[in-house]
Motif scaffolding. Sequence first.
Motif, PDB file in Angstrom:
ATOM      1  N   ALA A   1      58.308  32.475 -20.646  1.00 30.81           N
ATOM      2  CA  ALA A   1      58.792  32.993 -19.366  1.00 30.81           C
ATOM      3  C   ALA A   1      60.228  33.483 -19.424  1.00 30.81           C
ATOM      4  O   ALA A   1      60.588  34.430 -18.712  1.00 30.81           O
ATOM      5  CB  ALA A   1      58.662  31.919 -18.293  1.00 30.81           C
ATOM      6  N   ASP A   2      61.064  32.885 -20.271  1.00 32.54           N
ATOM      7  CA  ASP A   2      62.475  33.306 -20.325  1.00 32.54           C
ATOM      8  C   ASP A   2      62.653  34.698 -20.940  1.00 32.54           C
ATOM      9  O   ASP A   2      63.748  35.232 -20.942  1.00 32.54           O
ATOM     10  CB  ASP A   2      63.343  32.271 -21.040  1.00 32.54           C
ATOM     11  CG  ASP A   2      62.946  32.047 -22.495  1.00 32.54           C
ATOM     12  OD1 ASP A   2      61.936  32.632 -22.960  1.00 32.54           O
ATOM     13  OD2 ASP A   2      63.643  31.271 -23.160  1.00 32.54           O
ATOM     14  N   ARG A   3      61.571  35.296 -21.423  1.00 30.65           N
ATOM     15  CA  ARG A   3      61.646  36.657 -21.955  1.00 30.65           C
ATOM     16  C   ARG A   3      61.310  37.719 -20.910  1.00 30.65           C
ATOM     17  O   ARG A   3      61.426  38.908 -21.166  1.00 30.65           O
ATOM     18  CB  ARG A   3      60.723  36.803 -23.162  1.00 30.65           C
ATOM     19  CG  ARG A   3      61.290  36.068 -24.371  1.00 30.65           C
ATOM     20  CD  ARG A   3      60.471  36.178 -25.633  1.00 30.65           C
ATOM     21  NE  ARG A   3      59.872  37.474 -25.884  1.00 30.65           N
ATOM     22  CZ  ARG A   3      58.770  37.647 -26.609  1.00 30.65           C
ATOM     23  NH1 ARG A   3      58.178  36.606 -27.163  1.00 30.65           N
ATOM     24  NH2 ARG A   3      58.274  38.838 -26.794  1.00 30.65           N
ATOM     25  N   MET A   4      60.897  37.302 -19.698  1.00 32.73           N
ATOM     26  CA  MET A   4      60.587  38.264 -18.642  1.00 32.73           C
ATOM     27  C   MET A   4      61.862  38.929 -18.154  1.00 32.73           C
ATOM     28  O   MET A   4      62.844  38.251 -17.861  1.00 32.73           O
ATOM     29  CB  MET A   4      59.896  37.585 -17.454  1.00 32.73           C
ATOM     30  CG  MET A   4      58.509  37.119 -17.726  1.00 32.73           C
ATOM     31  SD  MET A   4      57.605  36.582 -16.240  1.00 32.73           S
ATOM     32  CE  MET A   4      58.678  35.325 -15.579  1.00 32.73           C
ATOM     33  N   LEU A   5      61.827  40.261 -18.059  1.00 31.45           N
ATOM     34  CA  LEU A   5      62.987  41.011 -17.576  1.00 31.45           C
ATOM     35  C   LEU A   5      62.748  41.678 -16.228  1.00 31.45           C
ATOM     36  O   LEU A   5      63.642  41.739 -15.399  1.00 31.45           O
ATOM     37  CB  LEU A   5      63.387  42.080 -18.600  1.00 31.45           C
ATOM     38  CG  LEU A   5      63.873  41.572 -19.951  1.00 31.45           C
ATOM     39  CD1 LEU A   5      64.079  42.736 -20.910  1.00 31.45           C
ATOM     40  CD2 LEU A   5      65.168  40.786 -19.768  1.00 31.45           C
ATOM     41  N   GLY A   6      61.550  42.202 -16.019  1.00 32.01           N
ATOM     42  CA  GLY A   6      61.264  42.901 -14.774  1.00 32.01           C
ATOM     43  C   GLY A   6      59.779  43.120 -14.603  1.00 32.01           C
ATOM     44  O   GLY A   6      59.007  43.068 -15.556  1.00 32.01           O
ATOM     45  N   LEU A   7      59.378  43.399 -13.361  1.00 28.63           N
ATOM     46  CA  LEU A   7      57.983  43.615 -13.025  1.00 28.63           C
ATOM     47  C   LEU A   7      57.913  44.718 -11.995  1.00 28.63           C
ATOM     48  O   LEU A   7      58.588  44.663 -10.969  1.00 28.63           O
ATOM     49  CB  LEU A   7      57.372  42.328 -12.471  1.00 28.63           C
ATOM     50  CG  LEU A   7      55.925  42.378 -11.999  1.00 28.63           C
ATOM     51  CD1 LEU A   7      54.990  42.714 -13.167  1.00 28.63           C
ATOM     52  CD2 LEU A   7      55.533  41.059 -11.367  1.00 28.63           C
ATOM     53  N   GLY A   8      57.120  45.723 -12.279  1.00 29.86           N
ATOM     54  CA  GLY A   8      56.989  46.831 -11.343  1.00 29.86           C
ATOM     55  C   GLY A   8      55.562  47.301 -11.235  1.00 29.86           C
ATOM     56  O   GLY A   8      54.630  46.620 -11.661  1.00 29.86           O
ATOM     57  N   ASP A   9      55.382  48.483 -10.674  1.00 30.90           N
ATOM     58  CA  ASP A   9      54.054  49.054 -10.495  1.00 30.90           C
ATOM     59  C   ASP A   9      53.365  49.318 -11.820  1.00 30.90           C
ATOM     60  O   ASP A   9      52.151  49.267 -11.921  1.00 30.90           O
ATOM     61  CB  ASP A   9      54.141  50.377  -9.731  1.00 30.90           C
ATOM     62  CG  ASP A   9      54.522  50.188  -8.285  1.00 30.90           C
ATOM     63  OD1 ASP A   9      54.206  49.115  -7.726  1.00 30.90           O
ATOM     64  OD2 ASP A   9      55.124  51.105  -7.708  1.00 30.90           O
ATOM     65  N   TYR A  10      54.132  49.617 -12.850  1.00 29.86           N
ATOM     66  CA  TYR A  10      53.562  50.050 -14.114  1.00 29.86           C
ATOM     67  C   TYR A  10      53.373  48.923 -15.135  1.00 29.86           C
ATOM     68  O   TYR A  10      52.374  48.901 -15.843  1.00 29.86           O
ATOM     69  CB  TYR A  10      54.459  51.141 -14.717  1.00 29.86           C
ATOM     70  CG  TYR A  10      53.918  51.763 -15.965  1.00 29.86           C
ATOM     71  CD1 TYR A  10      52.779  52.547 -15.936  1.00 29.86           C
ATOM     72  CD2 TYR A  10      54.532  51.541 -17.184  1.00 29.86           C
ATOM     73  CE1 TYR A  10      52.268  53.112 -17.084  1.00 29.86           C
ATOM     74  CE2 TYR A  10      54.029  52.105 -18.343  1.00 29.86           C
ATOM     75  CZ  TYR A  10      52.890  52.888 -18.291  1.00 29.86           C
ATOM     76  OH  TYR A  10      52.399  53.438 -19.429  1.00 29.86           O
ATOM     77  N   ALA A  11      54.323  48.009 -15.212  1.00 31.80           N
ATOM     78  CA  ALA A  11      54.251  47.004 -16.274  1.00 31.80           C
ATOM     79  C   ALA A  11      55.169  45.822 -16.021  1.00 31.80           C
ATOM     80  O   ALA A  11      56.103  45.885 -15.221  1.00 31.80           O
ATOM     81  CB  ALA A  11      54.619  47.642 -17.611  1.00 31.80           C
ATOM     82  N   LEU A  12      54.888  44.748 -16.769  1.00 31.13           N
ATOM     83  CA  LEU A  12      55.808  43.623 -16.907  1.00 31.13           C
ATOM     84  C   LEU A  12      56.656  43.959 -18.134  1.00 31.13           C
ATOM     85  O   LEU A  12      56.114  44.246 -19.203  1.00 31.13           O
ATOM     86  CB  LEU A  12      55.040  42.315 -17.144  1.00 31.13           C
ATOM     87  CG  LEU A  12      55.890  41.109 -17.585  1.00 31.13           C
ATOM     88  CD1 LEU A  12      56.851  40.699 -16.472  1.00 31.13           C
ATOM     89  CD2 LEU A  12      54.977  39.946 -17.973  1.00 31.13           C
ATOM     90  N   VAL A  13      57.956  43.948 -17.976  1.00 31.39           N
ATOM     91  CA  VAL A  13      58.852  44.246 -19.085  1.00 31.39           C
ATOM     92  C   VAL A  13      59.432  42.930 -19.603  1.00 31.39           C
ATOM     93  O   VAL A  13      59.905  42.103 -18.819  1.00 31.39           O
ATOM     94  CB  VAL A  13      59.995  45.196 -18.653  1.00 31.39           C
ATOM     95  CG1 VAL A  13      60.941  45.477 -19.826  1.00 31.39           C
ATOM     96  CG2 VAL A  13      59.425  46.496 -18.096  1.00 31.39           C
ATOM     97  N   VAL A  14      59.327  42.760 -20.924  1.00 32.57           N
ATOM     98  CA  VAL A  14      59.791  41.528 -21.561  1.00 32.57           C
ATOM     99  C   VAL A  14      60.771  41.849 -22.678  1.00 32.57           C
ATOM    100  O   VAL A  14      60.751  42.947 -23.242  1.00 32.57           O
ATOM    101  CB  VAL A  14      58.616  40.692 -22.122  1.00 32.57           C
ATOM    102  CG1 VAL A  14      57.667  40.260 -21.006  1.00 32.57           C
ATOM    103  CG2 VAL A  14      57.858  41.454 -23.196  1.00 32.57           C
ATOM    104  N   ARG A  15      61.619  40.883 -22.963  1.00 34.67           N
ATOM    105  CA  ARG A  15      62.543  41.008 -24.089  1.00 34.67           C
ATOM    106  C   ARG A  15      61.749  40.830 -25.378  1.00 34.67           C
ATOM    107  O   ARG A  15      60.897  39.939 -25.473  1.00 34.67           O
ATOM    108  CB  ARG A  15      63.626  39.926 -23.965  1.00 34.67           C
ATOM    109  CG  ARG A  15      64.792  40.045 -24.871  1.00 34.67           C
ATOM    110  CD  ARG A  15      65.925  39.047 -24.600  1.00 34.67           C
ATOM    111  NE  ARG A  15      65.685  37.921 -23.722  1.00 34.67           N
ATOM    112  CZ  ARG A  15      65.893  37.928 -22.395  1.00 34.67           C
ATOM    113  NH1 ARG A  15      66.316  38.994 -21.780  1.00 34.67           N
ATOM    114  NH2 ARG A  15      65.669  36.853 -21.659  1.00 34.67           N
ATOM    115  N   ALA A  16      61.997  41.675 -26.360  1.00 37.80           N
ATOM    116  CA  ALA A  16      61.300  41.572 -27.646  1.00 37.80           C
ATOM    117  C   ALA A  16      61.647  40.244 -28.292  1.00 37.80           C
ATOM    118  O   ALA A  16      62.779  39.771 -28.225  1.00 37.80           O
ATOM    119  CB  ALA A  16      61.679  42.732 -28.549  1.00 37.80           C
ATOM    120  N   GLY A  17      60.679  39.630 -28.928  1.00 40.00           N
ATOM    121  CA  GLY A  17      60.900  38.315 -29.508  1.00 40.00           C
ATOM    122  C   GLY A  17      60.964  38.385 -30.938  1.00 40.00           C
ATOM    123  O   GLY A  17      61.241  38.050 -31.899  1.00 40.00           O
TER     124      GLY A  17
END
Length: 138
Positions: free
Chosen positions: A122-138
């Motif tokens: 969960a700490d890699r979540m950056l944003g959520l919009g109409d198109y996608a969940l954006v996450v930090r690359a791990g």
Amino acid sequence: MMLFTEVRGLPVVLPAEAGPLGTVTSLTVDPASGTVSHLRIRGGRLRRETALAWDAVHTIGPTAVRLRAATAPDTVPPRHDLLGRRVLTEAGTEHGTVLDVAFAPETGRVLTVFTTRGEVPADRMLGLGDYALVVRAG
């Protein structure tokens, strides 16, 4: 720990009320804080979809969501369901689709996002919009 798919469809009840207020249709997540911010419900006495702030939730169990007391519906935040949402890294790399989300029912804190390409903390979540969940690359 509970999964979003376990909560969807549960009846939402008020203390000392006879029938359910409605059933859970989805949970809204605030990616910045990594928590569930709203519970979306429909049906029962509520004919249309309504959002209740997470603070209104007293307990979530295997058979129902219990609210603290009669709670006025909250301003409905944009509907960005996590389940089924495409997942991208901040660089635009595809990371699958969200299958489920594990969260702590006592606090609403998101623990893990399960995707078609593995788990995302969960700490890699950056944003959520109409198109996608954006996450930090791990």
